[in-house]
Design a protein around this motif. Structure first.
Motif, PDB file in Angstrom:
ATOM      1  N   GLU A   1     -30.185  -0.313  19.678  1.00 11.14           N
ATOM      2  CA  GLU A   1     -30.416  -1.462  19.171  1.00 11.14           C
ATOM      3  C   GLU A   1     -31.640  -1.795  18.571  1.00 11.14           C
ATOM      4  O   GLU A   1     -32.717  -1.526  19.290  1.00 11.14           O
ATOM      5  CB  GLU A   1     -29.671  -2.571  20.117  1.00 11.14           C
ATOM      6  N   ILE A   2     -31.784  -1.950  17.421  1.00 10.82           N
ATOM      7  CA  ILE A   2     -32.953  -2.230  16.774  1.00 10.82           C
ATOM      8  C   ILE A   2     -33.131  -3.662  15.947  1.00 10.82           C
ATOM      9  O   ILE A   2     -31.975  -3.964  15.651  1.00 10.82           O
ATOM     10  CB  ILE A   2     -33.842  -1.114  15.701  1.00 10.82           C
ATOM     11  N   ALA A   3     -34.281  -3.989  15.387  1.00  3.85           N
ATOM     12  CA  ALA A   3     -34.183  -4.988  14.720  1.00  3.85           C
ATOM     13  C   ALA A   3     -34.820  -4.564  13.213  1.00  3.85           C
ATOM     14  O   ALA A   3     -35.266  -3.599  13.108  1.00  3.85           O
ATOM     15  CB  ALA A   3     -35.153  -5.986  14.970  1.00  3.85           C
TER      16      ALA A   3
ATOM     17  N   LEU B   1     -28.349 -11.320  11.341  1.00  2.64           N
ATOM     18  CA  LEU B   1     -28.819 -12.631  11.981  1.00  2.64           C
ATOM     19  C   LEU B   1     -28.920 -13.759  11.144  1.00  2.64           C
ATOM     20  O   LEU B   1     -28.476 -14.841  11.468  1.00  2.64           O
ATOM     21  CB  LEU B   1     -30.094 -12.423  12.931  1.00  2.64           C
TER      22      LEU B   1
ATOM     23  N   LYS C   1     -30.097  -6.996  13.391  1.00  2.00           N
ATOM     24  CA  LYS C   1     -30.231  -6.525  14.740  1.00  2.00           C
ATOM     25  C   LYS C   1     -29.034  -5.766  15.163  1.00  2.00           C
ATOM     26  O   LYS C   1     -27.931  -6.490  14.975  1.00  2.00           O
ATOM     27  CB  LYS C   1     -30.629  -7.738  15.588  1.00  2.00           C
TER      28      LYS C   1
ATOM     29  N   ILE D   1     -24.249  -7.761  12.453  1.00  2.80           N
ATOM     30  CA  ILE D   1     -25.519  -7.165  12.757  1.00  2.80           C
ATOM     31  C   ILE D   1     -26.587  -8.042  11.633  1.00  2.80           C
ATOM     32  O   ILE D   1     -27.617  -7.869  11.847  1.00  2.80           O
ATOM     33  CB  ILE D   1     -25.860  -6.018  12.310  1.00  2.80           C
TER      34      ILE D   1
ATOM     35  N   MET E   1     -27.248  -0.372  11.010  1.00  7.20           N
ATOM     36  CA  MET E   1     -28.135  -1.066   9.862  1.00  7.20           C
ATOM     37  C   MET E   1     -28.675  -0.323   8.848  1.00  7.20           C
ATOM     38  O   MET E   1     -28.560  -0.754   7.589  1.00  7.20           O
ATOM     39  CB  MET E   1     -29.401  -1.491  10.891  1.00  7.20           C
TER      40      MET E   1
ATOM     41  N   THR F   1     -38.741  -3.487  15.852  1.00  6.84           N
ATOM     42  CA  THR F   1     -38.093  -3.335  17.052  1.00  6.84           C
ATOM     43  C   THR F   1     -37.802  -4.516  17.742  1.00  6.84           C
ATOM     44  O   THR F   1     -38.237  -5.778  17.335  1.00  6.84           O
ATOM     45  CB  THR F   1     -39.182  -2.596  17.892  1.00  6.84           C
ATOM     46  N   THR F   2     -36.848  -4.381  19.003  1.00  3.74           N
ATOM     47  CA  THR F   2     -36.587  -5.622  19.603  1.00  3.74           C
ATOM     48  C   THR F   2     -37.536  -5.944  20.430  1.00  3.74           C
ATOM     49  O   THR F   2     -37.526  -6.911  21.096  1.00  3.74           O
ATOM     50  CB  THR F   2     -35.237  -5.414  20.198  1.00  3.74           C
TER      51      THR F   2
END
Length: 139
Positions: A54-56, A86, A105, A84, A111, A133-134
């Protein structure tokens, strides 16, 4: 947060001069701050390469809203990937062009696929996914 550990780094004097100039240009107070940011940058890059992690990210799109049904097609694609996305922001740049910014995210691969689908939609003039990154695994 873990214990701070000091360590030495050996560099060629020319490389150190260039690094010091970079630190000055980027307003780092110390070399240590700059080195920490460089290390974090490499660690975030590694996160992006792990496609199931999981990344942003931020997806920016510029498009001409006069292109037939383009806005509707973009909204439909976004609804198909609501898990995904937000949030989004829509801005009128001028009479013809819009900027849409999506905050994403989720798994890296999802993504990237969504971003490519939106960017490659006929009528989109520009698109760019900026991965972040989260922060979960960074210190």
């Amino acid at each position: 947060m873990g214990k701070t550990i000091r360590f030495g780094v050996s560099l060629n004097s020319e490389l150190l001069e260039k690094f010091d100039k970079l630190c000055e240009d980027k307003s780092y107070q110390t070399r240590s701050e700059a080195i920490r940011d460089l290390i974090r940058g490499v660690l975030v890059q590694r996160e992006w390469e792990e496609t199931d992690k999981e990344i942003a990210g931020v997806l920016s799109l510029v498009y001409d809203h006069h292109v037939s049904d383009l806005a509707q097609r973009l909204v439909e694609i976004q609804h198909d990937h609501h898990d995904i996305i937000l949030t989004s922001m829509h801005i009128h740049l001028d009479h013809d062009n819009c900027l849409e910014v999506l905050i994403l995210k989720g798994p890296g691969e999802s993504m990237q696929k969504l971003s490519q689908k939106l960017i490659s939609t006929r009528g989109v003039k520009y698109g760019k996914l900026t991965l972040a990154t989260t922060g979960q695994d960074l210190v």
